[in-house]
Design an enzyme around this catalytic site. Structure first.
Site, PDB file in Angstrom:
ATOM      1  N   GLU A  19      -3.769   0.297   0.317  1.00 25.52           N
ATOM      2  CA  GLU A  19      -4.154  -1.024   0.654  1.00 25.52           C
ATOM      3  C   GLU A  19      -4.845  -1.265   0.525  1.00 25.52           C
ATOM      4  O   GLU A  19      -5.295  -1.085   1.678  1.00 25.52           O
ATOM      5  CB  GLU A  19      -2.357  -1.496   1.571  1.00 25.52           C
ATOM      6  CG  GLU A  19      -2.303  -3.053   1.012  1.00 25.52           C
ATOM      7  CD  GLU A  19      -0.954  -3.785   2.140  1.00 25.52           C
ATOM      8  OE1 GLU A  19      -0.174  -3.566   1.769  1.00 25.52           O
ATOM      9  OE2 GLU A  19      -1.657  -5.107   2.967  1.00 25.52           O
ATOM     10  N   ASP A  35       0.383   3.004   3.472  1.00 21.55           N
ATOM     11  CA  ASP A  35       0.045   1.366   3.763  1.00 21.55           C
ATOM     12  C   ASP A  35      -0.474   1.465   5.802  1.00 21.55           C
ATOM     13  O   ASP A  35      -0.151   2.017   6.226  1.00 21.55           O
ATOM     14  CB  ASP A  35       1.283   0.769   4.521  1.00 21.55           C
ATOM     15  CG  ASP A  35       1.077  -0.650   4.584  1.00 21.55           C
ATOM     16  OD1 ASP A  35       0.227  -1.215   4.478  1.00 21.55           O
ATOM     17  OD2 ASP A  35       2.657  -1.022   4.721  1.00 21.55           O
ATOM     18  N   ASP A  80       6.994  -1.093   6.269  1.00 17.61           N
ATOM     19  CA  ASP A  80       5.208   0.048   6.135  1.00 17.61           C
ATOM     20  C   ASP A  80       5.746   0.837   5.363  1.00 17.61           C
ATOM     21  O   ASP A  80       5.320   1.207   4.510  1.00 17.61           O
ATOM     22  CB  ASP A  80       5.036   0.395   7.136  1.00 17.61           C
ATOM     23  CG  ASP A  80       5.102  -0.137   8.620  1.00 17.61           C
ATOM     24  OD1 ASP A  80       3.301  -1.011   9.034  1.00 17.61           O
ATOM     25  OD2 ASP A  80       5.767  -0.971   8.650  1.00 17.61           O
TER      26      ASP A  80
END
Lengths: 182, 182
Positions: free
Chosen positions: B68, B7, B141
């Site tokens: 992501e 992430d 996260d």
């Protein structure tokens, strides 16, 4: 001082190497564009940019890398790629222990043309003149990379001169600064 | 299949390693966050992220990296850093010859919660449950990185199964797909 200027982009990453010092003429050592095919996936394109920039760094051994500062307000469709290409350039330089300096587009335009709102053609004209080139560098990304390097040599040198002046109050700074400001 | 989920972020880059295969339980191999100090300059922070991710790749030897997908519509103040951190992650993976897959936040949420509009708490709850963890992974996260890896194992495996089925028409695909879809 030898500076590699990088105008970051995923499709065309402009690169230009300029050598210069206070009061002496600027000299272009190289200019080009690292291109990556739009049909490739982003990770592969970033790797190709890394390979390309590594080759420029190996060949020219600059003292510093000047990169255009990317703003989020720019064209939304290209800003992500520009940010990612600039990350690769920062990484390549920092990994080698080279200082990285970011200059905004208007700082660069002001440095080479005298106006922060100059257009691309004006920047190319001045880069061609300042480096005494037989032909204007193409594409615009390559000219922008040279302008970035010039901008840094002038701005960085001024900062360096001020630091030197502060360290040694007898250094004459005023005359030198007039000699090589555009 | 062992997947490193990332992430991306400049301040906190979530990382999570999950191992899984069709019809078998998922297993978390590691989770954490690569942090970089906000007061450092961006080039130095990108280098620290590269170092951190290299360590995760060395330790866990994933088969694939799932990152992501960053959109320009996101919060303008953080999107540049996120794009740059994701570029570093793509580069680290591609340099090793590892495939990189990007998943959108809504694909990830849909994979682990069944809804593309689930909130962070719901994602964390499902990640904790699916990986049978004693405690929810923190910060968000880190949980998101695990969710990315899970999303890929489920989506990627389905794609792989379809490809296998096309290559060999006798492979039974329907039953397997029911077994491990959330």
């Amino acid at each position: 001082m030898r500076v590699l200027g990088v105008d970051p982009g995923l499709t065309r990453c402009g690169v230009g190497v300029v050598e210069g010092a206070p009061g002496r003429p600027l000299r272009m050592l190289g200019v080009g564009v690292v291109r990556t095919p739009a049909e490739d996936e982003v990770p592969r394109r970033l790797l190709a940019i890394e390979d390309g920039l590594e080759r420029w760094l190996d060949e020219h051994r600059p003292d510093l890398v000047a990169i255009e500062r990317v703003f989020a307000q720019h064209n939304v469709s290209t800003v992500m790629g520009t940010a990612q290409a600039s990350a690769v350039a920062m990484l390549c330089a920092t990994r080698r222990g080279l200082p990285v300096v970011l200059h905004t587009p208007s700082e660069v335009k002001a440095a080479v043309t005298g106006s922060g709102r100059a257009d691309k053609a004006q920047v190319t004209t001045m880069v061609t003149r300042l480096l005494r080139l037989a032909e204007p560098p193409k594409p615009a990304d390559a000219a922008d990379a040279l302008a970035l390097a010039i901008c840094h040599i002038w701005r960085g040198s001024a900062d360096g001169r001020i630091a030197a002046a502060l360290a040694n109050r007898t250094t004459p700074t005023t005359k030198a600064s007039k000699e090589y400001r555009p």
